[in-house]
Design an enzyme around this catalytic site. Structure first.
Site, PDB file in Angstrom:
ATOM      1  N   GLY A  35       0.846  -1.185   0.000  1.00 61.89           N
ATOM      2  CA  GLY A  35       0.000   0.000   0.000  1.00 61.89           C
ATOM      3  C   GLY A  35       0.872   1.221   0.000  1.00 61.89           C
ATOM      4  N   GLN A  37       2.022   2.917   2.339  1.00 60.44           N
ATOM      5  CA  GLN A  37       3.066   3.006   3.358  1.00 60.44           C
ATOM      6  C   GLN A  37       4.152   1.958   3.175  1.00 60.44           C
ATOM      7  OE1 GLN A  37      -0.245   2.537   5.990  1.00 60.44           O
ATOM      8  NE2 GLN A  37       0.525   4.163   7.266  1.00 60.44           N
ATOM      9  N   ASP A 151     -13.150   7.073   3.529  1.00 62.30           N
ATOM     10  CA  ASP A 151     -12.344   6.532   2.432  1.00 62.30           C
ATOM     11  C   ASP A 151     -12.327   5.006   2.436  1.00 62.30           C
ATOM     12  OD1 ASP A 151     -10.889   7.148   0.145  1.00 62.30           O
ATOM     13  OD2 ASP A 151      -8.982   6.812   1.181  1.00 62.30           O
TER      14      ASP A 151
HETATM   15  P1  AMP Z   1      -2.177  -1.436   3.556  1.00 64.00           P
HETATM   16  O1  AMP Z   1      -0.726  -1.095   3.453  1.00 64.00           O
HETATM   17  O2  AMP Z   1      -2.674  -1.481   4.961  1.00 64.00           O
HETATM   18  O3  AMP Z   1      -3.015  -0.580   2.644  1.00 64.00           O
HETATM   19  O4  AMP Z   1      -2.320  -2.922   3.013  1.00 64.00           O
HETATM   20  C1  AMP Z   1      -2.049  -3.262   1.670  1.00 64.00           C
HETATM   21  C2  AMP Z   1      -2.569  -4.646   1.363  1.00 64.00           C
HETATM   22  O5  AMP Z   1      -1.900  -5.615   2.170  1.00 64.00           O
HETATM   23  C3  AMP Z   1      -4.055  -4.843   1.664  1.00 64.00           C
HETATM   24  O6  AMP Z   1      -4.858  -4.454   0.566  1.00 64.00           O
HETATM   25  C4  AMP Z   1      -4.144  -6.328   1.918  1.00 64.00           C
HETATM   26  O7  AMP Z   1      -4.234  -7.021   0.690  1.00 64.00           O
HETATM   27  C5  AMP Z   1      -2.794  -6.663   2.532  1.00 64.00           C
HETATM   28  N1  AMP Z   1      -2.889  -6.668   4.004  1.00 64.00           N
HETATM   29  C6  AMP Z   1      -2.653  -5.630   4.847  1.00 64.00           C
HETATM   30  N2  AMP Z   1      -2.831  -5.995   6.125  1.00 64.00           N
HETATM   31  C7  AMP Z   1      -3.214  -7.290   6.100  1.00 64.00           C
HETATM   32  C8  AMP Z   1      -3.571  -8.261   7.101  1.00 64.00           C
HETATM   33  N3  AMP Z   1      -3.560  -7.939   8.393  1.00 64.00           N
HETATM   34  N4  AMP Z   1      -3.909  -9.498   6.700  1.00 64.00           N
HETATM   35  C9  AMP Z   1      -3.914  -9.824   5.387  1.00 64.00           C
HETATM   36  N5  AMP Z   1      -3.592  -8.977   4.393  1.00 64.00           N
HETATM   37  C10 AMP Z   1      -3.248  -7.728   4.737  1.00 64.00           C
END
Ligand code: AMP
Length: 438
Positions: A35, A37, A151
């Site tokens: 994502g 971050q 969002d």
């Molecule tokens: P984020 O950086 O939080 O936007 O996460 C990016 C992607 O990582 C998400 O769209 C999920 O596909 C995956 N992801 C993030 N956190 C988790 C989690 N706790 N368990 C499984 N997949 C995750």
């Protein structure tokens, strides 16, 4: 703890373009998502004896946008404890001093897939309504803490194969500084409500619009209002739902009203046309009833004028949803957010660095000996899981391994409304509408 001992606790491993330096208790790291971050990995936690997700925040203080989001996320994740919001299991930094401080690692419960993958699936009414119920429970809990998300999108909602669901993030801060600083990512705006697109004031049911868009996408398997920019997106909204009433137009500020009034007028389509029977399982009397309830719920959520849109509480009481109603889930005591200035904070990079570092140390301090002290959320609660025996499960096809490494476009804390969207029209690349890069 002395420096040598601390160093021995960590090891480094390359994951894609990034290096993860993590506590030795976390082994077998595999990238599962990315994502704004950074990268998210799955790992096996030898202490908890279970799989977890680890998100690396690289230099989260590097600019206002990253810092505010990282700090807000860290503080809120530490306070919030609800089965439909992702729980924090651990936070650490491998750096030993504030001067050396670079990266933060957030350890969370591991889920199996994000909602983008579920949207491809043919869901029965039981699963669809249960997923929606859980989204609404999570949203209600955030609202109870004074957090209006604004969002919500499929990439920030994750599910397990037992059909449990969690919201991954806390959305947009109330105060939002303009930022193009996260440019490698395309910001997904498809789920943003008219009041956000049109730069109006908003209330809690701004989040219901996103739930409506997500529900529609689960039924149609296509994004409901795709748009290259807010202008294009607004066209998609009015083409399908019709030009809003004069009463609504009067609520817009003058320049936006002029723009909206000068669009071609559309009558819109009935919800029977927008979501015909063929999109729903309707092979029995029971399923026919459910299909008509689902359509009725869509028609109450996808309402341009927020004052006429269903509220979160009303949605939870809707016949399509209330079959799952459990007061312990819906009416869980709200979290207390200790930092009252969370959204208003403005700091220099150095100040942000210190604030974030302090939050990490605070976690380490409070979780010494594996016990969390002095906060409502607890490792115990986050670890204990949340599945209900009577609840449906998603298909086994959504396994951890299926969570692909997508270049997820992500949100920035900020985004201009239609007032300024004209300036960026055509400038932002559209997210891949077929893939899961949302
Ligand atoms: P984020 O950086 O939080 O936007 O996460 C990016 C992607 O990582 C998400 O769209 C999920 O596909 C995956 N992801 C993030 N956190 C988790 C989690 N706790 N368990 C499984 N997949 C995750």
């Amino acid at each position: 703890m002395n420096r040598n001992k601390r160093e021995k606790e960590y090891y480094s491993i390359d994951v894609g373009d990034s290096t993860f330096t993590v506590l030795k208790r976390y082994q077998n790291l595999r990238p599962i998502g990315s994502g704004a971050q950074g990268i998210v990995c799955s790992a096996y936690d030898h202490n908890l004896e279970r799989n977890v997700a680890i998100k690396k925040l690289s230099r989260p203080f590097q600019n206002q946008t990253h810092a505010k989001r990282a700090y807000r996320e860290l503080v809120l994740m530490k306070c919030v404890n609800h089965k439909n919001i992702i729980g924090l299991l651990n936070v650490f930094t491998p750096q030993k001093t504030l001067e050396e401080f670079q990266d933060v690692y957030l350890v969370m419960e591991l889920m199996d897939a994000n909602l983008c993958q579920v949207i491809q699936m043919e869901l029965d009414h039981e699963r669809l309504s249960y997923l929606l119920y859980q989204m609404l429970c999570g949203i209600k809990h955030l609202h109870a803490a004074g957090i209006i998300h604004r969002d919500l999108k499929p990439s920030n909602i994750v599910v397990k194969s037992d059909c449990t669901l969690k919201i991954l993030d806390f959305g947009l801060a109330r105060t939002a500084a303009t930022s193009l600083l996260m440019t490698p990512y395309v910001v997904t705006r498809y789920y943003r409500a008219p009041e956000v697109i049109l730069g109006m004031g908003y209330q809690a049911n701004v989040d219901i619009w996103a739930v409506g868009c997500i529900m529609a996408e689960m039924v149609r398997h296509k994004i409901l209002f795709p748009g290259r920019d807010y202008i294009d997106q607004w066209n998609k909204v009015i083409e399908q739902l019709g030009t809003p009433s004069q009463e609504f137009l009067l609520k817009l500020n003058q320049s936006v009203r002029t723009y909206v009034e000068n669009r071609p007028r559309y009558a819109g389509y009935s919800f029977e046309k927008l979501f015909p029977d063929v999109l729903f399982p309707a092979d029995s009397e029971h399923n026919k009833l459910k299909a008509s309830q689902a359509r009725d719920l869509l028609s109450k959520m996808l309402v341009i004028d927020a004052s006429k849109r269903i509220s979160v509480d009303e949605a939870l009481q809707h016949p399509y949803i209330n079959v799952w109603y459990d007061p312990t889930e819906v009416e869980a005591p709200p979290p207390v957010i200790t930092d009252k200035q969370l959204d208003e904070r403005e700091h220099t990079v150095e100040e942000w660095k210190e604030l974030i570092y302090k939050e990490v140390l605070d976690w380490e301090e409070r979780t010494k000996n594996g016990v969390i002290r002095g906060q409502p959320g607890s490792i115990g609660a986050a670890v204990s899981g949340s599945s209900h025996q009577h609840h449906p499960s998603t298909s086994s096809s959504t396994s951890t391994n299926d969570v692909s490494m997508s270049t997820d476009p992500m949100l920035t804390d900020t985004d201009s409304s239609l007032e300024t969207a004209g300036a960026s029209a055509g400038g932002a690349a559209a997210a891949d509408p077929l893939g899961c890069s949302r």
